[in-house]
Write a protein that holds these residues in place. Structure first.
Motif, PDB file in Angstrom:
ATOM      1  N   GLY A 184       0.614   1.685   1.267  1.00  0.00           N
ATOM      2  CA  GLY A 184       1.754   0.923   0.765  1.00  0.00           C
ATOM      3  C   GLY A 184       1.910   1.069  -0.740  1.00  0.00           C
ATOM      4  N   LEU A 185       0.800   1.003  -1.464  1.00  0.00           N
ATOM      5  CA  LEU A 185       0.840   1.153  -2.920  1.00  0.00           C
ATOM      6  C   LEU A 185       1.338   2.537  -3.315  1.00  0.00           C
ATOM      7  N   ILE A 186       0.824   3.564  -2.666  1.00  0.00           N
ATOM      8  CA  ILE A 186       1.241   4.941  -2.975  1.00  0.00           C
ATOM      9  C   ILE A 186       2.726   5.134  -2.644  1.00  0.00           C
ATOM     10  N   THR A 187       3.139   4.682  -1.478  1.00  0.00           N
ATOM     11  CA  THR A 187       4.537   4.843  -1.063  1.00  0.00           C
ATOM     12  C   THR A 187       5.468   4.066  -1.975  1.00  0.00           C
ATOM     13  N   TYR A 188       5.148   2.804  -2.225  1.00  0.00           N
ATOM     14  CA  TYR A 188       5.999   1.965  -3.070  1.00  0.00           C
ATOM     15  C   TYR A 188       6.142   2.569  -4.470  1.00  0.00           C
ATOM     16  N   THR A 189       5.023   2.961  -5.047  1.00  0.00           N
ATOM     17  CA  THR A 189       5.048   3.519  -6.402  1.00  0.00           C
ATOM     18  C   THR A 189       5.835   4.829  -6.436  1.00  0.00           C
ATOM     19  N   GLY A 190       5.589   5.693  -5.453  1.00  0.00           N
ATOM     20  CA  GLY A 190       6.299   6.969  -5.401  1.00  0.00           C
ATOM     21  C   GLY A 190       7.798   6.785  -5.274  1.00  0.00           C
ATOM     22  N   LEU A 191       8.236   5.924  -4.359  1.00  0.00           N
ATOM     23  CA  LEU A 191       9.675   5.706  -4.179  1.00  0.00           C
ATOM     24  C   LEU A 191      10.290   4.988  -5.377  1.00  0.00           C
ATOM     25  N   PHE A 192       9.542   4.095  -6.001  1.00  0.00           N
ATOM     26  CA  PHE A 192      10.040   3.398  -7.194  1.00  0.00           C
ATOM     27  C   PHE A 192      10.370   4.408  -8.298  1.00  0.00           C
ATOM     28  N   PHE A 193       9.447   5.333  -8.571  1.00  0.00           N
ATOM     29  CA  PHE A 193       9.688   6.309  -9.638  1.00  0.00           C
ATOM     30  C   PHE A 193      10.678   7.397  -9.220  1.00  0.00           C
TER      31      PHE A 193
END
Length: 171
Positions: free
Chosen positions: A70-79
């Motif tokens: 979740g952290l990796i996905t959220y951060t990736g999509l945010f940027f």
């Protein structure tokens, strides 16, 4: 191929609310395993079938898989959402329609990010509850609802994008 315009989009109130909800869900996603870890048994569910029943167990550390993903996905999509000019679009991007198309695409990405992080949050919470014997597996409708939400968001965006392909953004 013509170069797409690079536009810095200002966040609307809705964008801010969606990002705030996503960030709150991410914090909860990371906080739940921290809080419950000492209470968890040595084996926790690591896989569920389509009906939500546990089909495999793993070590206690498996509880961190969903929060990490979740952290990796959220951060990736945010940027990624900060560079909408590199996205694939179902319509041609022109200087006239770029702002509107970018705004729609970033809203879709923001919505997908929200759905994904809430899905990971639900999975983590349900895994903890199942591990502690407070529930049996996932809700039987979970898989259908998750897939329906993700597919629905994308389809709604595609229809919107094609319908508004030539319209200008707001000035």
């Amino acid at each position: 191929m013509e170069e797409r315009p690079i536009i810095k989009l200002e966040w609307s109130a809705m964008d801010k609310i969606m990002e705030g909800l996503g960030f709150l869900a991410l914090v909860l996603l990371l906080a739940l395993p921290i809080y419950y870890y000492p209470e968890l048994p040595d084996r926790v569910p690591r896989h569920y079938d389509a009906s939500g029943q546990v089909t495999a167990y793993g070590g206690k550390g498996m509880i961190w898989m969903m929060p990490i993903m979740g952290l990796i996905t959220y951060t990736g999509l945010f940027f990624l959402n900060k560079v909408p000019h590199i996205f694939n679009y179902p319509t041609a991007i022109t200087p006239e329609n770029a702002e509107k198309q970018y705004r729609g695409a970033t809203r879709m990405m923001r919505t997908l990010n929200l759905v994904i992080v809430f899905t990971f949050l639900f999975l983590t919470f349900s895994t903890i509850q199942t591990s502690l014997g407070l529930q049996e597996g996932l809700n039987e409708f979970f898989m259908g609802i998750s897939i329906g939400l993700l597919t629905g968001v994308i389809l709604i965006y595609l229809v919107w994008s094609i319908k508004t392909k030539g319209k200008q953004g707001r000035k």
